[in-house]
Design a protein around this motif. Structure first.
Motif, PDB file in Angstrom:
ATOM      1  N   LEU A  25       0.830  -1.211   0.000  1.00 22.08           N
ATOM      2  CA  LEU A  25       0.000   0.000   0.000  1.00 22.08           C
ATOM      3  C   LEU A  25       0.865   1.262   0.000  1.00 22.08           C
ATOM      4  N   ALA A  28       2.555   1.615  -3.457  1.00 27.15           N
ATOM      5  CA  ALA A  28       1.586   1.917  -4.514  1.00 27.15           C
ATOM      6  C   ALA A  28       1.133   3.369  -4.433  1.00 27.15           C
ATOM      7  N   ILE A  29       0.833   3.827  -3.231  1.00 24.31           N
ATOM      8  CA  ILE A  29       0.353   5.199  -3.063  1.00 24.31           C
ATOM      9  C   ILE A  29       1.476   6.203  -3.313  1.00 24.31           C
ATOM     10  N   GLY A 113      -1.113   2.450  -9.690  1.00 24.31           N
ATOM     11  CA  GLY A 113      -0.903   2.574  -8.252  1.00 24.31           C
ATOM     12  C   GLY A 113      -2.208   2.504  -7.476  1.00 24.31           C
ATOM     13  N   ALA A 117      -3.265  -0.510  -4.917  1.00 17.82           N
ATOM     14  CA  ALA A 117      -3.701  -0.229  -3.544  1.00 17.82           C
ATOM     15  C   ALA A 117      -5.088  -0.815  -3.289  1.00 17.82           C
ATOM     16  N   THR A 120      -4.932  -4.587  -3.123  1.00 18.72           N
ATOM     17  CA  THR A 120      -4.339  -5.012  -1.854  1.00 18.72           C
ATOM     18  C   THR A 120      -5.360  -4.919  -0.728  1.00 18.72           C
TER      19      THR A 120
END
Length: 156
Positions: A25, A28-29, A113, A117, A120
């Motif tokens: 996370l 990705a962020i 991204g 996220a 996930t």
């Protein structure tokens, strides 16, 4: 494969996924923000929020802001003096055209991204839905959150 082997594979997948989910996370962020350089003053249009600078530093340097990168900068072998001269001679028109040409890919990377996220988070929800593995799953999730934080604290 045998049913028992597949059950064991799914169990390992569940625990590894939950353990690494917090960092997935974060990366990705932060990767989505970095695509448009929102962690830098020129991308943000002013001083970026400290949280953006912090997660970008972890993503890029594997440490909090102010830490030195872990390896020495490597020369860019794709860039030659002739290419540098041509790039400078091209001026702002070339840079503007290049930036516009990259915009669709940048938008795609941001969507990637966001999708990573979201995927996930959905995977975490699915994994924690089973009562049989919930306790171990929560433990792996807590460990996967705490371990990077502890490692960051040890650096600073």
């Amino acid at each position: 494969m045998k049913a028992q082997t597949m059950r064991r594979v799914r169990q390992w997948h569940l625990y590894l996924g939950l353990f690494f989910a917090p960092m997935l996370l974060l990366f990705a962020i932060s990767g989505a923000f970095q695509t448009f350089r929102l962690n830098e003053p020129k991308g943000f249009g002013g001083t970026p929020p400290a949280a953006l600078v912090w997660i970008a530093a972890i993503h890029k340097n594997q440490g909090p802001p102010g830490d030195k990168p872990r390896r020495a900068a490597e020369p860019d072998l794709k860039r030659s003096p002739a290419r540098e001269t041509a790039a400078v001679a091209g001026g702002k028109a070339g840079a503007s055209a290049s930036a516009n040409a990259r915009l669709p890919l940048k938008i795609f990377v941001v969507l990637l991204g966001v999708a990573l996220a979201l995927s996930t988070l959905l995977g975490m929800m699915i994994a924690l839905n089973s009562r049989a593995t919930r306790l171990t799953g929560v433990i792996m999730l807590v460990l996967g959150t705490a371990l990077p934080i502890i490692l960051l604290k040890m650096q600073g």
